[in-house]
Design a protein around this motif. Structure first.
Motif, PDB file in Angstrom:
ATOM      1  N   LYS A 187       0.837  -1.207   0.000  1.00 26.19           N
ATOM      2  CA  LYS A 187       0.000   0.000   0.000  1.00 26.19           C
ATOM      3  C   LYS A 187       0.873   1.258   0.000  1.00 26.19           C
ATOM      4  O   LYS A 187       0.590   2.224  -0.720  1.00 26.19           O
ATOM      5  CB  LYS A 187      -0.933  -0.004   1.208  1.00 26.19           C
ATOM      6  CG  LYS A 187      -1.929   1.152   1.211  1.00 26.19           C
ATOM      7  CD  LYS A 187      -2.903   1.002   2.366  1.00 26.19           C
ATOM      8  CE  LYS A 187      -3.762   2.223   2.541  1.00 26.19           C
ATOM      9  NZ  LYS A 187      -4.671   2.490   1.449  1.00 26.19           N
TER      10      LYS A 187
ATOM     11  N   GLN B 171       2.328   1.762  -3.443  1.00 26.84           N
ATOM     12  CA  GLN B 171       1.291   2.252  -4.360  1.00 26.84           C
ATOM     13  C   GLN B 171       1.012   3.736  -4.129  1.00 26.84           C
ATOM     14  O   GLN B 171       0.835   4.502  -5.079  1.00 26.84           O
ATOM     15  CB  GLN B 171       0.007   1.433  -4.179  1.00 26.84           C
ATOM     16  CG  GLN B 171       0.107   0.013  -4.688  1.00 26.84           C
ATOM     17  CD  GLN B 171      -1.088  -0.850  -4.289  1.00 26.84           C
ATOM     18  OE1 GLN B 171      -1.826  -0.532  -3.348  1.00 26.84           O
ATOM     19  NE2 GLN B 171      -1.277  -1.954  -5.000  1.00 26.84           N
TER      20      GLN B 171
ATOM     21  N   LYS C 195       1.603   6.778  -6.774  1.00 29.55           N
ATOM     22  CA  LYS C 195       0.478   7.655  -7.118  1.00 29.55           C
ATOM     23  C   LYS C 195       0.878   9.120  -6.939  1.00 29.55           C
ATOM     24  O   LYS C 195       0.599   9.966  -7.792  1.00 29.55           O
ATOM     25  CB  LYS C 195      -0.722   7.310  -6.234  1.00 29.55           C
ATOM     26  CG  LYS C 195      -2.021   7.973  -6.670  1.00 29.55           C
ATOM     27  CD  LYS C 195      -3.167   7.450  -5.820  1.00 29.55           C
ATOM     28  CE  LYS C 195      -4.504   8.005  -6.316  1.00 29.55           C
ATOM     29  NZ  LYS C 195      -5.624   7.557  -5.462  1.00 29.55           N
TER      30      LYS C 195
END
Length: 200
Positions: free
Chosen positions: A10, A13, A17
């Motif tokens: 997570k 990611q 992003k």
């Protein structure tokens, strides 16, 4: 290497992003016009998450430069072993200009140059520990050992001359109108005579 935990996945990611959104915003609006608040709003993340991964907006560039260095390494591995070191340097220069033009773009490169002149900012462009410098130095050193380049000029000095040509061409690209200045073509006009003057 042990598999990543869900939390690590997570976090990775989220970092990706933030990076992608920030680079997109820089490209569209200009580096100085984008705030950390805008980056976290558009990326639907938090300020806390931003500062876990990046100390400042400029660190977004440092992360991108790691990708660029990976590109240099990967491209260098594709060069034929029998190719002359002059040709390797010329081909690397050409691929570098294509990559920077298409993947970073003029606005981001302009920001990198401005930031390089700003006190207390990382000197990414002149950092001789970067992969680009090491690759060029390796080509020059091996070229000297094989009698391709003049050996009375230190390899470090030749490396600086070549990378100065690269930076100078990029700088001119930022100064001149894009329609009248073909970055790839101009880089070849510049680097060719320099390499020829350094060759035996």
């Amino acid at each position: 290497m042990p598999p990543m935990t869900p939390r690590q996945i997570k976090a990775q990611q989220t970092k990706k992003k933030i990076l992608e959104v920030a680079l997109d915003l820089f490209s569209k609006k200009g580096f100085d016009q984008v705030t950390v608040d805008e980056i976290v709003n558009v990326s639907n993340t938090s300020k806390g998450a931003f500062y876990v991964h990046f100390n400042s907006k400029y660190e977004i560039f440092l992360e991108k430069f790691k990708e660029i260095d990976d590109f240099y390494e990967t491209f260098t591995e594709t060069l034929p072993s029998k190719m002359s070191y002059s040709e390797k340097i010329i081909n690397l220069t050409k691929s570098q200009m294509v990559y920077l033009k298409d993947c970073l773009g003029k606005d981001l490169m302009r920001t990198v140059y401005i930031s390089a002149l700003t006190p207390n900012q990382p000197k990414t462009l002149s950092n001789t520990d970067r992969t680009l410098y090491k690759i060029i130095h390796s080509f020059v050193k091996q070229g000297q050992e094989q009698g391709e380049f003049k050996d009375y000029i230190p390899a470090k000095e030749i490396t600086m001359l070549i990378t100065r040509c690269m930076r100078g061409t990029l700088y001119d690209w930022l100064l001149f109108d894009e329609e009248s200045f073909d970055l790839v073509e101009e880089s070849q006009k510049f680097i060719g005579p320099i390499i020829a003057s350094l060759s035996k």
